[in-house]
Design a protein around this motif. Structure first.
Motif, PDB file in Angstrom:
ATOM      1  N   ALA A 119       0.654  -1.175   0.058  1.00  0.00           N
ATOM      2  CA  ALA A 119      -0.071   0.044  -0.094  1.00  0.00           C
ATOM      3  C   ALA A 119       0.868   1.165   0.021  1.00  0.00           C
ATOM      4  O   ALA A 119       0.457   2.304  -0.280  1.00  0.00           O
ATOM      5  CB  ALA A 119      -0.853   0.039   1.139  1.00  0.00           C
ATOM      6  N   GLU A 120       2.086   1.166   0.315  1.00  0.00           N
ATOM      7  CA  GLU A 120       2.938   2.326   0.251  1.00  0.00           C
ATOM      8  C   GLU A 120       3.237   2.741  -1.074  1.00  0.00           C
ATOM      9  O   GLU A 120       3.409   3.944  -1.308  1.00  0.00           O
ATOM     10  CB  GLU A 120       4.293   1.779   1.157  1.00  0.00           C
ATOM     11  CG  GLU A 120       4.240   1.454   2.398  1.00  0.00           C
ATOM     12  CD  GLU A 120       3.463   2.423   3.465  1.00  0.00           C
ATOM     13  OE1 GLU A 120       4.219   3.682   3.335  1.00  0.00           O
ATOM     14  OE2 GLU A 120       2.635   2.313   4.299  1.00  0.00           O
ATOM     15  N   ARG A 121       3.310   1.827  -2.101  1.00  0.00           N
ATOM     16  CA  ARG A 121       3.855   2.285  -3.286  1.00  0.00           C
ATOM     17  C   ARG A 121       2.992   2.949  -4.072  1.00  0.00           C
ATOM     18  O   ARG A 121       1.559   3.071  -3.772  1.00  0.00           O
ATOM     19  CB  ARG A 121       4.360   0.825  -4.186  1.00  0.00           C
ATOM     20  CG  ARG A 121       4.954   0.919  -5.207  1.00  0.00           C
ATOM     21  CD  ARG A 121       5.345  -0.604  -5.670  1.00  0.00           C
ATOM     22  NE  ARG A 121       5.863  -0.528  -7.093  1.00  0.00           N
ATOM     23  CZ  ARG A 121       6.176  -1.593  -7.736  1.00  0.00           C
ATOM     24  NH1 ARG A 121       6.006  -2.904  -7.193  1.00  0.00           N
ATOM     25  NH2 ARG A 121       6.557  -1.430  -8.827  1.00  0.00           N
ATOM     26  N   ASP A 122       3.182   3.886  -4.840  1.00  0.00           N
ATOM     27  CA  ASP A 122       2.481   4.579  -5.852  1.00  0.00           C
ATOM     28  C   ASP A 122       2.232   3.896  -7.201  1.00  0.00           C
ATOM     29  O   ASP A 122       3.130   3.641  -7.935  1.00  0.00           O
ATOM     30  CB  ASP A 122       3.100   5.914  -6.219  1.00  0.00           C
ATOM     31  CG  ASP A 122       3.037   6.871  -5.080  1.00  0.00           C
ATOM     32  OD1 ASP A 122       1.791   6.729  -4.223  1.00  0.00           O
ATOM     33  OD2 ASP A 122       3.817   7.603  -4.944  1.00  0.00           O
ATOM     34  N   TRP A 123       1.000   3.176  -7.095  1.00  0.00           N
ATOM     35  CA  TRP A 123       0.922   2.671  -8.381  1.00  0.00           C
ATOM     36  C   TRP A 123       0.224   3.133  -9.664  1.00  0.00           C
ATOM     37  O   TRP A 123      -0.404   4.318  -9.298  1.00  0.00           O
ATOM     38  CB  TRP A 123      -0.428   1.446  -8.169  1.00  0.00           C
ATOM     39  CG  TRP A 123       0.143   0.425  -7.163  1.00  0.00           C
ATOM     40  CD1 TRP A 123      -0.240   0.508  -5.702  1.00  0.00           C
ATOM     41  CD2 TRP A 123       0.878  -0.646  -7.229  1.00  0.00           C
ATOM     42  NE1 TRP A 123       0.194  -0.644  -5.030  1.00  0.00           N
ATOM     43  CE2 TRP A 123       0.956  -1.349  -5.934  1.00  0.00           C
ATOM     44  CE3 TRP A 123       1.555  -1.414  -8.449  1.00  0.00           C
ATOM     45  CZ2 TRP A 123       1.731  -2.415  -5.664  1.00  0.00           C
ATOM     46  CZ3 TRP A 123       2.288  -2.529  -8.329  1.00  0.00           C
ATOM     47  CH2 TRP A 123       2.391  -3.109  -6.919  1.00  0.00           C
ATOM     48  N   ASP A 124       0.558   3.071 -10.818  1.00  0.00           N
ATOM     49  CA  ASP A 124       0.116   3.780 -11.973  1.00  0.00           C
ATOM     50  C   ASP A 124      -1.345   3.267 -12.549  1.00  0.00           C
ATOM     51  O   ASP A 124      -2.274   3.954 -12.918  1.00  0.00           O
ATOM     52  CB  ASP A 124       1.290   3.873 -12.931  1.00  0.00           C
ATOM     53  CG  ASP A 124       2.455   4.658 -12.807  1.00  0.00           C
ATOM     54  OD1 ASP A 124       2.281   5.638 -12.492  1.00  0.00           O
ATOM     55  OD2 ASP A 124       3.409   4.113 -12.519  1.00  0.00           O
ATOM     56  N   VAL A 125      -1.155   1.868 -12.630  1.00  0.00           N
ATOM     57  CA  VAL A 125      -2.302   1.421 -13.241  1.00  0.00           C
ATOM     58  C   VAL A 125      -2.928   0.057 -12.213  1.00  0.00           C
ATOM     59  O   VAL A 125      -1.940  -0.605 -12.032  1.00  0.00           O
ATOM     60  CB  VAL A 125      -2.239   0.749 -14.544  1.00  0.00           C
ATOM     61  CG1 VAL A 125      -3.413   0.160 -15.068  1.00  0.00           C
ATOM     62  CG2 VAL A 125      -1.909   1.837 -15.547  1.00  0.00           C
ATOM     63  N   VAL A 126      -3.912  -0.055 -11.998  1.00  0.00           N
ATOM     64  CA  VAL A 126      -4.487  -1.098 -11.060  1.00  0.00           C
ATOM     65  C   VAL A 126      -5.676  -1.722 -11.958  1.00  0.00           C
ATOM     66  O   VAL A 126      -6.844  -1.053 -12.094  1.00  0.00           O
ATOM     67  CB  VAL A 126      -4.965  -0.848  -9.555  1.00  0.00           C
ATOM     68  CG1 VAL A 126      -5.229  -1.957  -9.147  1.00  0.00           C
ATOM     69  CG2 VAL A 126      -3.911  -0.209  -8.967  1.00  0.00           C
ATOM     70  N   VAL A 127      -5.566  -2.991 -12.393  1.00  0.00           N
ATOM     71  CA  VAL A 127      -6.625  -3.728 -12.873  1.00  0.00           C
ATOM     72  C   VAL A 127      -7.366  -4.781 -11.937  1.00  0.00           C
ATOM     73  O   VAL A 127      -6.570  -5.653 -11.243  1.00  0.00           O
ATOM     74  CB  VAL A 127      -6.297  -4.825 -13.833  1.00  0.00           C
ATOM     75  CG1 VAL A 127      -7.526  -5.258 -14.574  1.00  0.00           C
ATOM     76  CG2 VAL A 127      -5.552  -3.666 -14.879  1.00  0.00           C
ATOM     77  N   HIS A 128      -8.539  -4.515 -11.111  1.00  0.00           N
ATOM     78  CA  HIS A 128      -9.074  -5.210  -9.929  1.00  0.00           C
ATOM     79  C   HIS A 128     -10.244  -5.663 -10.373  1.00  0.00           C
ATOM     80  O   HIS A 128     -11.241  -5.057 -10.625  1.00  0.00           O
ATOM     81  CB  HIS A 128      -9.353  -3.940  -8.907  1.00  0.00           C
ATOM     82  CG  HIS A 128      -9.648  -4.409  -7.777  1.00  0.00           C
ATOM     83  ND1 HIS A 128     -10.377  -3.715  -6.748  1.00  0.00           N
ATOM     84  CD2 HIS A 128      -9.540  -5.782  -7.216  1.00  0.00           C
ATOM     85  CE1 HIS A 128     -10.606  -4.288  -5.782  1.00  0.00           C
ATOM     86  NE2 HIS A 128     -10.224  -5.591  -6.089  1.00  0.00           N
ATOM     87  N   PHE A 129     -10.489  -7.193 -10.019  1.00  0.00           N
ATOM     88  CA  PHE A 129     -11.506  -7.729 -10.026  1.00  0.00           C
ATOM     89  C   PHE A 129     -11.987  -7.687  -8.488  1.00  0.00           C
ATOM     90  O   PHE A 129     -11.539  -8.343  -7.658  1.00  0.00           O
ATOM     91  CB  PHE A 129     -11.462  -9.133 -10.359  1.00  0.00           C
ATOM     92  CG  PHE A 129     -11.214  -9.406 -11.928  1.00  0.00           C
ATOM     93  CD1 PHE A 129     -12.447  -9.614 -12.674  1.00  0.00           C
ATOM     94  CD2 PHE A 129     -10.204  -9.079 -12.669  1.00  0.00           C
ATOM     95  CE1 PHE A 129     -12.379  -9.737 -13.807  1.00  0.00           C
ATOM     96  CE2 PHE A 129      -9.958  -9.028 -13.890  1.00  0.00           C
ATOM     97  CZ  PHE A 129     -11.284  -9.558 -14.729  1.00  0.00           C
ATOM     98  N   ALA A 130     -13.183  -7.058  -8.032  1.00  0.00           N
ATOM     99  CA  ALA A 130     -13.419  -7.135  -6.829  1.00  0.00           C
ATOM    100  C   ALA A 130     -14.267  -8.124  -6.175  1.00  0.00           C
ATOM    101  O   ALA A 130     -14.681  -8.724  -7.147  1.00  0.00           O
ATOM    102  CB  ALA A 130     -14.653  -5.697  -6.722  1.00  0.00           C
ATOM    103  N   ALA A 131     -14.013  -8.808  -5.125  1.00  0.00           N
ATOM    104  CA  ALA A 131     -14.762  -9.798  -4.317  1.00  0.00           C
ATOM    105  C   ALA A 131     -16.126  -9.376  -4.320  1.00  0.00           C
ATOM    106  O   ALA A 131     -16.693  -8.286  -4.594  1.00  0.00           O
ATOM    107  CB  ALA A 131     -14.069 -10.101  -3.141  1.00  0.00           C
ATOM    108  N   ARG A 132     -17.078 -10.265  -3.927  1.00  0.00           N
ATOM    109  CA  ARG A 132     -18.500 -10.028  -3.948  1.00  0.00           C
ATOM    110  C   ARG A 132     -18.855  -8.726  -2.895  1.00  0.00           C
ATOM    111  O   ARG A 132     -19.664  -7.947  -3.049  1.00  0.00           O
ATOM    112  CB  ARG A 132     -19.225 -11.249  -3.114  1.00  0.00           C
ATOM    113  CG  ARG A 132     -19.972 -11.853  -4.308  1.00  0.00           C
ATOM    114  CD  ARG A 132     -20.324 -13.285  -3.753  1.00  0.00           C
ATOM    115  NE  ARG A 132     -20.274 -14.282  -5.190  1.00  0.00           N
ATOM    116  CZ  ARG A 132     -20.435 -15.406  -4.857  1.00  0.00           C
ATOM    117  NH1 ARG A 132     -20.509 -16.038  -3.738  1.00  0.00           N
ATOM    118  NH2 ARG A 132     -20.435 -16.165  -5.837  1.00  0.00           N
ATOM    119  N   ASP A 133     -18.089  -8.762  -1.841  1.00  0.00           N
ATOM    120  CA  ASP A 133     -18.221  -7.431  -0.680  1.00  0.00           C
ATOM    121  C   ASP A 133     -17.408  -6.240  -1.627  1.00  0.00           C
ATOM    122  O   ASP A 133     -17.808  -5.349  -0.739  1.00  0.00           O
ATOM    123  CB  ASP A 133     -17.801  -7.917   0.579  1.00  0.00           C
ATOM    124  CG  ASP A 133     -16.414  -8.311   0.450  1.00  0.00           C
ATOM    125  OD1 ASP A 133     -15.714  -8.385  -0.473  1.00  0.00           O
ATOM    126  OD2 ASP A 133     -16.024  -8.708   1.645  1.00  0.00           O
TER     127      ASP A 133
END
Lengths: 519, 181
Positions: free
Chosen positions: A383-397
Motif C-alpha cells: 500500500a505504500e507504493r504509488d501504483w500507476d495502473v490497477v486492474v482489479h476484480f472486486a470480490a463479492r463484498d
C-alpha cells in the motif's frame, strides 16, 4: 452394510442382476432401473420401515415385504409390480391420504411432491373415507428457516433421523398418540442446527417448507441449472432455480465426492446478491454509462500506455488483482492479458470466515486454488507504493484491495458501482456464466449459467479477451467456456486431457501438486 | 381419362326471368314495405316495434347467453374477501400469458396462508379462451359478460386486482375458506 466383497444374484421383475450382499431391495431394483416407491427410506439414514409404500412380493414368502428393510439373498426372485403389490400400494396410498388436507394449490411442494407422484402412479384416485378429516396445526414456525405443516406430514421421520444421526442435535421428535400424532421440536420449538434446511429437501411431502422460498414461485415456472454453491471453497453441488432472471433458490445435488446429499444453510441462503437492484449493469467510464466498445477502448488506452512504459518495471507500476470468485477460464484470460503487458505484480485475497467439520470451509470463496494455479499470489498488496495502473476484480463484498491504495488509473470489475474507477466493468456472478472452479480437495467442478444477467452484458472472460485483442495484434479469444477450457488444457499440465463434457456434472480430481512444481 | 368428363347442361332461363323486370319489381316492393313498416315503428309504436331490427347501441345492449366468454374476473365470497389463493395455475395455463401474479403470505390469518398481493390481467393479451376458469381449483376466476374493453392507452388494459374483483362481484358459495378450510 458390510459386504466383504460378496455378491448375490437376484431376479427383479424377470431381470437378472448381481449386487453386493447386504443390498436392500430398493437399491437392488435401482440397478435394473426399476423404482420401488418409498417415502421414509433414504440411503444415508437408518431404515425405519414405517411408510409401507415399498412393499414388494418375494417368491416363496407368504406375505409382502418392505423393500427398504429386506436385504437381497442369493437366488431371490422379487416382483415389484405384481397385482398383489399393486393392491397393497393402493391401500397404503389411501391410508396416507385419509387425513391429507389436499391443499396442493398453495403447497410449495406441489410439482415435486412424492405424495402427488405416487397418488398418480399407485393410487386409486378415490377415497372411501366419509368422515371429517383430522385437524392439526398448520403454518407452524420452526425458527426463521423452516415452516412446519402438521396436516401434510406423513410421519416418515426422515427429518427426525437426519437431525439425530447426521447433525447429532436430535431436535425433532414425535409426540401424541393415535390420530393426534405429530412432530414437535425440543425446548422452545426453534431449530438451531446450521444444516437444518436439509430436512426441507428430505421431506417427501410439503410438511416442511423453506421460509426463504415460501410462496416465491411454483416449481414448474422455474428453470433449473446444475451448478455449484460458491459460498465457500467446498463447492457443494446444487440445482439453482430461477424464474424471469431472478435466482430464487438452491437445493443440494448429489455428489458422493463432495457434499453427498447435503448443503449448509449459510450457502443455501447465500444467493440474494444476484438479485440486488443496485447492481452495475452497463460499463462506466469516469462515472458515466457508456457502450462496451467505448469502455474497452478507454481501458485499452490505459493498458497500452502501461505496456509501452514497461509493465511492472520501476517507471510504470501495474498491479493485477484477481478475485477467488473468478472461474479458471477468466483467471487464464486475465493471466494472459497480464503476460501481454509484462505485469509481474499479481495478487488476490481470500475472504476468510468460520468453518466446521462437516461441509463449511473457512475460505469463503470458490476458487482460491485456481487463482494460485494461474500465478496469482495470496499476499498483501504494497500500500505504500504509488501504483500507476490497477486492474482489479472486486470480490463479492467489493473488497480485495486496501482502501487507501494510491493508484493513478483504475480498471475495476465490480458488482456495485465503484466511484474511484476510471473504467468500471460489471461483474458477473457465478450463476450467470459457465466456467470451472477448483474446489477444496483440488476438485475441478463446473459452474453453469442459471440466468441471464442483462441482454447486452459481456462476461469478464470476453471483456478480457477483447482487451487483449486491442493491445496485442492477432490475439483471438474463445467463444465459449468449453473452448477456453480446451485452451487451458493445452497450456497447463494439471488440466491435460480435460474437456468440458469430460468434467461432467460431478467434477474430477486434479493432481495439482506435481503440476505446480512442473509449471 | 376421357370417360370421366361429364358435360353439365346449363339451366335455361325462362322468358320472364331473362327479362329481369319481374324480380326487380318484387324486390322494390319488399323495400317499400319495410320502409313504411320502420317508419310506422319509429313514429307510433317504438316500444312494440314490429319491423325495425336495428339495436340502438349503446343505449341498448345485447343480452349475452350464460355461457358467454367475456373478460375474466375475480370473484369474492359472501364476506367480500377474495376466493383466490394465488396457486398460479391460471397463470400457468394461460396460453397468451395474460395473467401475472405476485403471491404473498398472510401473517395474521390462521386459516388462509397465501393470497395474491398483486394480480394483473392484460386484456390486450387475453384471448377469452376460458382456460383460467376451467383450471381454477378454488372457483375464483370466471369469464363474465363483459366484452367492451376500449381505452386510448395500453396501460389501462392491464386490470389490477381491485378492478377484477369489482367486475367479478360476489359469488354465493357454501365453501368459506376464510372461516373453515
Amino acid at each position: 452394510m458390510s459386504t466383504n466383497g460378496k455378491t448375490v444374484n437376484v431376479t427383479i421383475d424377470g431381470k437378472q442382476v448381481t449386487v453386493p450382499a447386504g443390498t436392500n431391495i430398493i437399491e437392488a431394483a435401482r440397478h435394473v432401473n426399476t423404482e420401488v416407491p418409498h417415502y421414509c427410506y433414504h440411503p444415508r439414514l437408518s431404515v425405519v420401515g414405517n411408510c409401507r409404500i415399498c412393499l414388494v412380493e418375494i417368491e416363496g414368502w407368504p406375505k409382502l415385504q418392505i423393500g427398504c428393510n429386506t436385504n437381497v439373498s442369493d437366488g431371490m426372485t422379487v416382483f415389484t409390480a405384481s397385482d398383489k403389490v399393486r393392491e397393497a400400494r393402493e391401500g397404503v396410498m389411501e391410508l396416507l391420504l385419509i387425513n391429507h388436507p389436499l391443499d396442493c394449490t398453495i403447497c410449495d411442494q406441489a410439482g415435486e411432491c412424492k405424495l402427488q407422484d405416487y397418488a398418480v402412479d399407485h393410487g386409486t384416485g378415490l377415497t372411501r373415507f366419509a368422515f371429517d378429516k383430522q385437524k392439526k396445526p398448520k403454518n407452524v414456525s420452526w425458527g426463521d428457516k423452516v415452516v412446519f405443516d402438521a396436516e401434510r406430514c406423513i410421519l416418515c421421520t426422515r427429518c427426525v433421523r437426519f437431525l439425530d444421526e447426521l447433525c447429532g442435535t436430535d431436535e425433532i421428535g414425535i409426540d401424541f398418540r393415535g390420530e393426534k400424532v405429530s412432530l414437535i421440536v425440543r425446548d422452545d420449538g426453534q431449530l438451531t442446527s446450521p444444516y437444518q434446511m436439509n430436512i426441507i429437501d428430505l421431506c417427501p411431502v410439503g410438511a416442511l417448507t423453506s421460509r426463504d422460498f415460501r410462496f416465491k414461485s411454483r416449481v414448474w415456472f422455474m428453470q433449473f441449472a446444475n451448478t455449484l454453491c460458491t459460498g465457500c471453497a467446498r463447492g457443494c453441488n446444487v440445482v439453482a432455480g430461477a424464474r424471469e432472471e431472478r435466482l430464487l433458490r438452491m437445493v443440494p445435488r448429489f455428489n458422493a465426492q463432495v457434499n453427498d446429499h447435503w448443503m449448509c444453510d449459510e450457502g443455501r441462503l447465500n444467493y440474494t446478491f444476484v438479485n440486488d437492484e443496485d447492481r452495475l449493469v452497463a460499463p462506466r467510464v469516469n462515472g458515466k454509462d457508456v457502450p462496451y466498445d467505448d469502455a474497452l477502448a478507454r481501458a485499452a488506452a490505459i493498458l497500452q500506455k502501461a505496456k509501452e512504459g514497461g509493465g511492472g518495471a520501476a517507471d510504470i507500476a501495474v498491479l493485477g488483482c484477481a478475485s477467488p470468485f473468478m472461474t479458471n477460464e477468466e483467471l487464464f484470460s486475465f493471466a494472459g492479458l497480464l503476460d501481454a503487458l509484462g505485469v509481474t505484480e499479481r495478487r488476490f485475497a481470500i475472504p476468510m470466515g468460520e468453518g466446521d467439520d462437516m461441509l463449511l470451509h473457512p475460505e469463503k470463496a470458490p476458487n482460491a486454488r485456481g487463482a494460485r494455479l494461474f500465478g496469482f499470489q495470496d499476499a498483501p498488496v504494497d500500500a505504500e507504493r504509488d501504483w500507476d495502473v490497477v486492474v482489479h476484480f472486486a470480490a463479492r463484498d467489493g473488497g480485495g484491495l486496501p482502501d487507501d491504495l494510491n493508484a493513478k488509473s483504475r480498471i475495476v470489475f465490480s458488482l456495485q458501482v465503484d466511484k474511484n474507477a476510471d473504467v468500471n466493468f460489471p461483474l458477473t456472478t457465478s450463476f450467470e456464466k459457465d466456467g470451472t472452479v477448483i474446489s477444496a480437495g483440488d476438485r475441478l467442478q463446473r459452474v453453469s449459467k442459471a440466468l441471464t444477467f442483462a441482454p447486452s452484458h459481456l462476461t469478464e472472460r470476453v471483456v478480457l479477451d477483447r482487451l487483449r485483442g486491442l493491445i496485442e495484434d492477432g490475439y483471438q479469444g474463445t467463444d465459449t467456456a468449453a473452448l477456453a477450457l480446451a485452451r487451458i488444457a493445452q497450456e497447463h499440465a494439471a488440466f491435460e486431457g480435460l474437456t468440458w463434457t469430460g468434467i461432467g456434472l460431478q467434477g474430477v480430481s486434479l493432481q495439482l501438486a506435481e503440476a505446480e512444481v512442473g509449471a | 381419362m376421357k370417360n370421366r368428363v361429364r358435360v353439365v347442361k346449363r339451366p335455361q332461363l325462362s322468358f320472364l326471368e331473362r327479362w329481369y323486370l319481374g324480380p326487380v319489381v318484387k324486390g322494390l316492393g319488399m323495400t317499400i314495405k319495410r320502409f313504411f313498416g320502420v317508419l310506422t315503428d319509429v313514429l307510433f309504436r317504438w316500444e312494440n316495434k314490429k319491423t325495425a331490427i336495428t339495436m340502438q347501441y349503446p343505449e341498448e345492449r345485447w343480452d349475452f347467453k350464460d355461457n358467454f366468454r367475456g373478460a375474466p374476473a375475480l370473484v369474492m365470497d359472501q364476506e367480500g374477501r377474495s376466493k383466490c389463493v394465488a396457486c398460479q395455475i391460471c397463470e400457468f395455463v394461460c396460453p397468451p400469458k395474460a395473467i401475472t401474479m405476485w403471491p404473498a403470505e398472510l401473517e395474521d390469518e390462521d386459516k388462509v396462508e397465501k393470497y395474491p398481493e398483486r394480480f394483473e390481467i392484460d386484456m390486450l393479451r387475453c384471448i377469452y379462451c376460458g382456460y383460467c376458469e376451467e383450471a381454477c381449483p378454488e372457483e375464483a376466476i370466471f369469464l363474465v359478460k363483459e366484452a367492451e374493453i376500449v381505452y386510448a392507452d395500453r396501460e389501462s388494459f392491464v386490470y389490477d386486482k381491485d378492478k377484477l374483483h369489482a367486475m367479478g362481484g360476489i359469488r354465493e358459495d357454501r365453501i368459506m375458506k376464510w372461516k373453515d378450510k
